[in-house]
Design a protein around this motif. Structure first.
Motif, short mmCIF file in Angstrom:
data_model
loop_
_atom_site.label_atom_id
_atom_site.label_comp_id
_atom_site.label_asym_id
_atom_site.label_seq_id
_atom_site.Cartn_x
_atom_site.Cartn_y
_atom_site.Cartn_z
N VAL A 33 61.88 41.65 40.91
CA VAL A 33 60.78 42.60 40.83
C VAL A 33 59.53 42.03 41.50
N ILE A 34 58.83 42.88 42.24
CA ILE A 34 57.60 42.45 42.92
C ILE A 34 56.41 42.81 42.02
N TYR A 35 55.64 41.80 41.66
CA TYR A 35 54.42 41.99 40.87
C TYR A 35 53.20 41.77 41.77
N ALA A 36 52.22 42.67 41.64
CA ALA A 36 50.97 42.53 42.41
C ALA A 36 49.87 42.06 41.46
N PRO A 37 49.06 41.08 41.88
CA PRO A 37 47.98 40.60 41.00
C PRO A 37 46.88 41.65 40.84
N LEU A 38 46.40 41.76 39.63
CA LEU A 38 45.27 42.64 39.33
C LEU A 38 44.00 41.80 39.17
N PRO A 39 42.82 42.43 39.27
CA PRO A 39 41.59 41.69 38.97
C PRO A 39 41.61 41.18 37.52
N ARG A 40 40.74 40.25 37.22
CA ARG A 40 40.67 39.71 35.85
C ARG A 40 40.49 40.86 34.86
N PRO A 41 41.22 40.85 33.76
CA PRO A 41 41.13 41.96 32.80
C PRO A 41 39.72 42.21 32.27
N SER A 42 38.89 41.21 32.29
CA SER A 42 37.54 41.38 31.78
C SER A 42 36.58 41.95 32.82
N SER A 43 37.02 42.08 34.07
CA SER A 43 36.13 42.52 35.14
C SER A 43 36.07 44.05 35.21
N PRO A 44 34.97 44.62 35.73
CA PRO A 44 34.87 46.07 35.84
C PRO A 44 35.86 46.66 36.84
N GLU A 45 36.33 45.85 37.78
CA GLU A 45 37.25 46.34 38.81
C GLU A 45 38.68 46.50 38.29
N PHE A 46 38.97 45.93 37.08
CA PHE A 46 40.35 45.90 36.61
C PHE A 46 40.94 47.31 36.49
N PHE A 47 40.27 48.21 35.75
CA PHE A 47 40.85 49.53 35.49
C PHE A 47 40.85 50.41 36.73
N VAL A 48 39.93 50.17 37.65
CA VAL A 48 39.96 50.91 38.92
C VAL A 48 41.21 50.54 39.71
N ALA A 49 41.46 49.24 39.81
CA ALA A 49 42.65 48.78 40.55
C ALA A 49 43.93 49.20 39.83
#
Length: 337
Positions: A33-49
């Motif tokens: 399975v290919i996993y893509a890194p997300l922004p840090r969970p605490s950052s505002p960009e996390f839920f956008v990404a």
């Protein structure tokens, strides 16, 4: 330490005291399975990404293999092929849609394909063209950004035996071929059910009324074979250049090696390996599927009852299998209202 929120397609990993999030893309590479890194969970960009990746995955997951087949059939790559090739490819595309069309394009696995190869295809040539066209469908889908998969990559072609029947589109294309000798040879082989050596020796004097007289070289059997209207019409349009029906330049008798080469070239042009003897099996299958008895079929081909019965058993199994499924579907519909 607070637990991270549980989100669809996301896995969390703690490393050196820090929390990292990775998105399951639904794609695989080398079986993983290919996993893509997300922004840090605490950052505002996390839920956008996360929202963007989730929408992309679910949109892609809704793209079925049936839709991919249709897209390939509408592509310039497909449209630019010869009519005979398109006819063969359409035959394979319908088989793919019937067997695998419900799958999301990113969910197809090797074992799904293997099940079709093991149980759904009648011959080596059908096996090979199925894989070839499925590969083209996935190549087009990759170019369109619908998938990264190549599920046919590790499958090999299989060699066909001397008795493999021709796929129906290849046979039909031979019967209307613009190459006169290919077309004539296909008519004689298919509509008489004889071996290529006997066909090459057929003379115009063997055509008597609405029958062709044959003495088989291998068995010595003497056969009177009634002619279908299609064969009669093909003979009527063929110039009589020599004693034999099939001739070389100058009206000399034709050798079976030349006919073999020309018929193989016809199949190769459509991406299929064929041999002339396959048309003998096509003839037997067509006669049996038309409802002819074993004895009636053997009267045309000159084969033993035992050999024809082997073909008949296969056809009866397929016919009874279809009948069984129809009955089961009727029962299910009745039970489910």
């Amino acid at each position: 330490m607070a637990k991270p929120p549980r989100l669809k397609y996301v896995k969390h990993v703690r490393a050196k005291g820090k929390l990292y999030a990775y998105f399951n893309t639904g794609e695989r590479k080398d079986g993983k399975v290919i996993y893509a890194p997300l922004p840090r969970p605490s950052s505002p960009e996390f839920f956008v990404a996360y929202g963007r990746m989730k929408a992309k995955r679910e949109k892609r997951a809704g793209y079925s293999l049936a839709a991919a087949c249709q897209a390939y059939e509408e592509s310039t790559d497909f449209v630019g092929k010869a009519d005979s090739t398109k006819k063969l490819y359409r035959y394979a595309l319908r088989t793919i849609e019937d067997a695998l069309g419900r799958f999301p394009i990113n969910d197809l696995r090797r074992d799904d394909i293997q099940r079709v190869l093991d149980h759904g295809l009648p011959s080596a040539s059908a096996h090979n063209i199925f894989l070839a066209v499925l590969g083209l469908v996935y190549r087009h889908a990759r170019r369109q950004g619908k998938t990264e998969l190549n599920p046919v990559r590790d499958f090999d072609k299989i060699k066909g035996g001397s008795h493999e029947p021709w796929p129906a589109p290849v046979l039909e294309a031979a019967l209307v071929s613009e190459h006169d000798r290919t077309r004539l040879a296909a008519h004689l082989l298919y509509f008489t059910g004889q071996r290529i050596g006997d066909v090459c020796k057929m003379q115009w004097s063997d055509v008597r009324g609405d029958e062709i007289f044959v003495t088989q070289q291998k068995t010595g059997k003497k056969l009177w074979i009634p002619m279908l209207a299609e064969l009669r019409a093909e003979l009527d349009r063929t110039p009589k250049r020599g004693m034999t029906i099939l001739t070389r330049e100058g009206g000399h008798p034709m050798t079976d090696q030349v006919i073999r080469k020309e018929l193989k070239a016809h199949g190769a042009a459509m991406g299929v390996e064929v041999v002339p003897h396959g048309l003998r099996k096509n003839a037997v299958i067509s006669l049996l599927e038309a409802g002819c008895s074993v004895a009636e079929t053997a009267a045309i081909t000159g084969q033993t009852y035992r050999i024809v019965e082997q073909y008949a058993a296969q056809i009866d199994q397929r016919r009874m299998g279809r009948a069984a499924i129809v009955k089961l579907e009727t029962k299910r519909k009745r039970e489910n209202g």
